[in-house]
Write a protein that holds these residues in place. Structure first.
Motif, PDB file in Angstrom:
ATOM      1  N   GLY A 126      14.872   7.102   4.592  1.00  0.00           N
ATOM      2  CA  GLY A 126      15.613   7.912   3.645  1.00  0.00           C
ATOM      3  C   GLY A 126      15.009   7.946   2.260  1.00  0.00           C
ATOM      4  N   MET A 127      13.731   7.609   2.127  1.00  0.00           N
ATOM      5  CA  MET A 127      13.061   7.624   0.825  1.00  0.00           C
ATOM      6  C   MET A 127      11.777   8.429   0.929  1.00  0.00           C
ATOM      7  SD  MET A 127      11.458   3.828   0.720  1.00  0.00           S
ATOM      8  CE  MET A 127       9.802   3.658   1.273  1.00  0.00           C
TER       9      MET A 127
ATOM     10  N   PHE B 285       8.140   8.851   1.134  1.00  0.00           N
ATOM     11  CA  PHE B 285       7.028   7.993   1.520  1.00  0.00           C
ATOM     12  C   PHE B 285       5.873   8.075   0.517  1.00  0.00           C
ATOM     13  CE2 PHE B 285       3.297   7.104   4.342  1.00  0.00           C
ATOM     14  CZ  PHE B 285       3.597   5.776   4.573  1.00  0.00           C
ATOM     15  N   HIS B 286       5.630   9.250  -0.016  1.00  0.00           N
ATOM     16  CA  HIS B 286       4.548   9.412  -0.987  1.00  0.00           C
ATOM     17  C   HIS B 286       4.863   8.676  -2.284  1.00  0.00           C
ATOM     18  CE1 HIS B 286       2.280  12.102   1.539  1.00  0.00           C
ATOM     19  NE2 HIS B 286       3.390  12.761   1.793  1.00  0.00           N
ATOM     20  N   ASP B 287       6.113   8.680  -2.680  1.00  0.00           N
ATOM     21  CA  ASP B 287       6.535   7.932  -3.859  1.00  0.00           C
ATOM     22  C   ASP B 287       6.297   6.438  -3.644  1.00  0.00           C
ATOM     23  OD1 ASP B 287       7.603   7.607  -6.425  1.00  0.00           O
ATOM     24  OD2 ASP B 287       9.656   7.408  -5.674  1.00  0.00           O
ATOM     25  N   PHE B 288       6.573   5.963  -2.433  1.00  0.00           N
ATOM     26  CA  PHE B 288       6.333   4.561  -2.096  1.00  0.00           C
ATOM     27  C   PHE B 288       4.851   4.236  -2.230  1.00  0.00           C
ATOM     28  CE2 PHE B 288       5.111   1.202   0.809  1.00  0.00           C
ATOM     29  CZ  PHE B 288       6.028   0.206   0.523  1.00  0.00           C
ATOM     30  N   MET B 289       3.999   5.128  -1.732  1.00  0.00           N
ATOM     31  CA  MET B 289       2.556   4.885  -1.785  1.00  0.00           C
ATOM     32  C   MET B 289       2.062   4.755  -3.222  1.00  0.00           C
ATOM     33  SD  MET B 289       1.283   7.344   1.368  1.00  0.00           S
ATOM     34  CE  MET B 289      -0.113   7.873   0.461  1.00  0.00           C
ATOM     35  N   VAL B 290       2.583   5.588  -4.107  1.00  0.00           N
ATOM     36  CA  VAL B 290       2.174   5.546  -5.514  1.00  0.00           C
ATOM     37  C   VAL B 290       2.636   4.243  -6.152  1.00  0.00           C
ATOM     38  CG1 VAL B 290       2.542   6.611  -7.771  1.00  0.00           C
ATOM     39  CG2 VAL B 290       2.100   8.042  -5.790  1.00  0.00           C
ATOM     40  N   LYS B 291       3.900   3.904  -5.945  1.00  0.00           N
ATOM     41  CA  LYS B 291       4.456   2.701  -6.568  1.00  0.00           C
ATOM     42  C   LYS B 291       3.912   1.424  -5.948  1.00  0.00           C
ATOM     43  CE  LYS B 291       8.512   4.911  -8.371  1.00  0.00           C
ATOM     44  NZ  LYS B 291       9.935   4.897  -8.551  1.00  0.00           N
ATOM     45  N   GLU B 292       3.498   1.496  -4.697  1.00  0.00           N
ATOM     46  CA  GLU B 292       2.972   0.337  -3.979  1.00  0.00           C
ATOM     47  C   GLU B 292       1.727  -0.221  -4.660  1.00  0.00           C
ATOM     48  OE1 GLU B 292       0.201  -1.421  -1.021  1.00  0.00           O
ATOM     49  OE2 GLU B 292       0.101   0.682  -1.591  1.00  0.00           O
TER      50      GLU B 292
ATOM     51  N   LEU C 130       9.528  -3.228  -5.045  1.00  0.00           N
ATOM     52  CA  LEU C 130       9.604  -2.076  -4.149  1.00  0.00           C
ATOM     53  C   LEU C 130      10.887  -2.099  -3.328  1.00  0.00           C
ATOM     54  CD1 LEU C 130       5.916  -1.990  -2.890  1.00  0.00           C
ATOM     55  CD2 LEU C 130       7.017  -0.293  -4.353  1.00  0.00           C
ATOM     56  N   ALA C 131      11.230  -3.264  -2.805  1.00  0.00           N
ATOM     57  CA  ALA C 131      12.457  -3.394  -2.025  1.00  0.00           C
ATOM     58  C   ALA C 131      13.667  -3.034  -2.865  1.00  0.00           C
ATOM     59  CB  ALA C 131      12.589  -4.812  -1.476  1.00  0.00           C
TER      60      ALA C 131
ATOM     61  N   ILE D  50      15.454  -1.153   0.297  1.00  0.00           N
ATOM     62  CA  ILE D  50      15.064  -1.592   1.634  1.00  0.00           C
ATOM     63  C   ILE D  50      14.783  -3.088   1.597  1.00  0.00           C
ATOM     64  CG2 ILE D  50      14.152   0.667   2.314  1.00  0.00           C
ATOM     65  CD1 ILE D  50      11.350  -0.321   1.730  1.00  0.00           C
ATOM     66  N   SER D  51      14.649  -3.691   2.765  1.00  0.00           N
ATOM     67  CA  SER D  51      14.407  -5.128   2.843  1.00  0.00           C
ATOM     68  C   SER D  51      12.933  -5.453   2.599  1.00  0.00           C
ATOM     69  CB  SER D  51      14.822  -5.656   4.214  1.00  0.00           C
ATOM     70  OG  SER D  51      13.923  -5.203   5.211  1.00  0.00           O
ATOM     71  N   LEU D  52      12.670  -6.715   2.303  1.00  0.00           N
ATOM     72  CA  LEU D  52      11.274  -7.148   2.127  1.00  0.00           C
ATOM     73  C   LEU D  52      10.481  -6.961   3.424  1.00  0.00           C
ATOM     74  CD1 LEU D  52      11.733 -10.351  -0.031  1.00  0.00           C
ATOM     75  CD2 LEU D  52      10.640  -8.219  -0.724  1.00  0.00           C
ATOM     76  N   ARG D  53      11.135  -7.152   4.564  1.00  0.00           N
ATOM     77  CA  ARG D  53      10.467  -6.952   5.857  1.00  0.00           C
ATOM     78  C   ARG D  53      10.042  -5.491   6.013  1.00  0.00           C
ATOM     79  NH1 ARG D  53      13.087  -9.461  10.833  1.00  0.00           N
ATOM     80  NH2 ARG D  53      11.533 -11.040  10.412  1.00  0.00           N
ATOM     81  N   GLU D  54      10.901  -4.564   5.598  1.00  0.00           N
ATOM     82  CA  GLU D  54      10.558  -3.142   5.689  1.00  0.00           C
ATOM     83  C   GLU D  54       9.409  -2.801   4.744  1.00  0.00           C
ATOM     84  OE1 GLU D  54      14.866  -1.245   6.972  1.00  0.00           O
ATOM     85  OE2 GLU D  54      14.538  -1.833   4.888  1.00  0.00           O
TER      86      GLU D  54
END
Length: 59
Positions: free
Chosen positions: A20-21, A23-30, A38-39, A44-48
């Protein structure tokens, strides 16, 4: 049957979210944030987070 496959393919290509987020935003912030940040940011959980990072390295 072929029409269903086409609709499914379109949905796959137009969706850019995971858990539900965005994915491209995650890649940038990662690149700059810790796993805990990030979690917290994406709810989301640390495992995710770990699984997403692992998936990014395979791509």
């Amino acid at each position: 049957m072929q029409m269903r496959n086409s609709e499914k393919g379109e949905l796959t290509h137009t969706r850019h979210d995971v858990f539900g987020m965005d994915f491209h935003d995650f890649m940038v912030k990662e690149q700059n944030d810790t796993s805990l940040e990030l979690a917290s940011e994406f709810g989301i959980s640390l495992r995710e987070v770990k699984n997403l990072k692992k998936h990014l390295n395979r791509s």
